[in-house]
Design a protein around this motif. Structure first.
Motif, PDB file in Angstrom:
ATOM      1  N   ASN A 167      -5.022  -7.321  -8.285  1.00 37.27           N
ATOM      2  CA  ASN A 167      -5.825  -6.294  -8.118  1.00 37.27           C
ATOM      3  C   ASN A 167      -4.999  -4.657  -8.191  1.00 37.27           C
ATOM      4  O   ASN A 167      -5.225  -4.044  -7.439  1.00 37.27           O
ATOM      5  N   ALA A 191      -3.643  -3.549  -4.538  1.00 30.62           N
ATOM      6  CA  ALA A 191      -5.070  -3.284  -4.344  1.00 30.62           C
ATOM      7  C   ALA A 191      -4.758  -1.938  -3.962  1.00 30.62           C
ATOM      8  O   ALA A 191      -5.694  -0.901  -3.991  1.00 30.62           O
ATOM      9  N   GLU A 192      -3.843  -1.622  -2.950  1.00 27.08           N
ATOM     10  CA  GLU A 192      -3.594  -0.242  -2.376  1.00 27.08           C
ATOM     11  C   GLU A 192      -2.767   0.526  -2.923  1.00 27.08           C
ATOM     12  O   GLU A 192      -2.184   1.620  -2.050  1.00 27.08           O
ATOM     13  N   SER A 233      -1.596   3.509  -5.279  1.00 32.38           N
ATOM     14  CA  SER A 233      -2.456   4.378  -6.008  1.00 32.38           C
ATOM     15  C   SER A 233      -1.671   4.942  -7.331  1.00 32.38           C
ATOM     16  O   SER A 233      -2.028   5.479  -8.263  1.00 32.38           O
ATOM     17  N   THR A 266      -7.633 -10.538 -10.727  1.00 32.74           N
ATOM     18  CA  THR A 266      -8.436  -9.528  -9.882  1.00 32.74           C
ATOM     19  C   THR A 266      -8.974 -10.459  -8.632  1.00 32.74           C
ATOM     20  O   THR A 266      -9.605  -9.968  -7.731  1.00 32.74           O
ATOM     21  N   GLN A 269      -5.214  -0.997  -9.466  1.00 33.42           N
ATOM     22  CA  GLN A 269      -6.338   0.097  -9.531  1.00 33.42           C
ATOM     23  C   GLN A 269      -6.223   0.425 -11.039  1.00 33.42           C
ATOM     24  O   GLN A 269      -5.290   0.207 -11.640  1.00 33.42           O
ATOM     25  N   LYS A 270      -7.099   1.234 -11.252  1.00 34.15           N
ATOM     26  CA  LYS A 270      -7.109   1.702 -12.619  1.00 34.15           C
ATOM     27  C   LYS A 270      -6.133   2.513 -13.064  1.00 34.15           C
ATOM     28  O   LYS A 270      -5.685   2.203 -14.164  1.00 34.15           O
ATOM     29  N   ARG A 271      -5.636   3.324 -12.434  1.00 36.80           N
ATOM     30  CA  ARG A 271      -4.391   4.133 -12.833  1.00 36.80           C
ATOM     31  C   ARG A 271      -3.187   3.282 -12.944  1.00 36.80           C
ATOM     32  O   ARG A 271      -2.614   3.320 -13.930  1.00 36.80           O
ATOM     33  N   ASN A 283      -3.283   0.088 -13.838  1.00 34.13           N
ATOM     34  CA  ASN A 283      -3.556  -0.836 -14.808  1.00 34.13           C
ATOM     35  C   ASN A 283      -3.416  -0.289 -16.078  1.00 34.13           C
ATOM     36  O   ASN A 283      -3.016  -0.612 -17.180  1.00 34.13           O
ATOM     37  N   SER A 333       0.687  -1.133  -0.096  1.00 36.13           N
ATOM     38  CA  SER A 333       0.074   0.153   0.037  1.00 36.13           C
ATOM     39  C   SER A 333       0.991   1.425   0.056  1.00 36.13           C
ATOM     40  O   SER A 333       2.161   1.163   0.653  1.00 36.13           O
TER      41      SER A 333
END
Length: 117
Positions: free
Chosen positions: A82, A51-52, A54, A104, A84-86, A88, A19
């Motif tokens: 996982n 996932a965490e 950014s 995912t 995140q959109k940015r 990915n 994260s």
């Protein structure tokens, strides 16, 4: 925001729950050391749970690629979980999605390691 890494062991892979921001500085050293530490044990497969996360900068991408090379040279596999959109989108633009297997679902990712044993 500093990088935090939580390491979990499973039968099929070592999971690094990451994260924060993967960017130039101490964060990259922490990530590199955590992956080396995971490889020092019996487990050669690494699953990075992003996932965490950014943000990843070019240095962070370089570290992911270097770690991927280290893991595969030891006969292991490194996969991503996982995104995140940015993150990915960044993987798509840099074509790194052709290098890393991404998932995912943690259970599906772990099963993918088991198949290749």
């Amino acid at each position: 925001m500093s990088l935090k890494i939580n390491i979990r062991e499973t039968a099929d892979a070592t999971i690094l729950d990451i994260s924060g921001r993967v960017s130039l500085g101490d964060a990259l050293a922490d990530l590199r050391d955590s992956i080396r530490e995971a490889l020092a044990g019996d487990q050669k497969n690494i699953l990075l749970n992003l996932a965490e996360v950014s943000y990843i900068d070019s240095s962070g991408l370089g570290q992911l690629i270097g770690s991927y090379a280290s893991v595969t040279s030891r006969g292991g596999q490194m996969k991503l979980l996982n995104l995140q959109k940015r993150v990915n989108d960044l993987m798509q633009v840099t074509k790194l999605v052709t290098v890393f297997e991404t998932y995912t679902n943690e259970e599906a990712a772990l099963k993918s390691f088991a198949k290749k044993k």
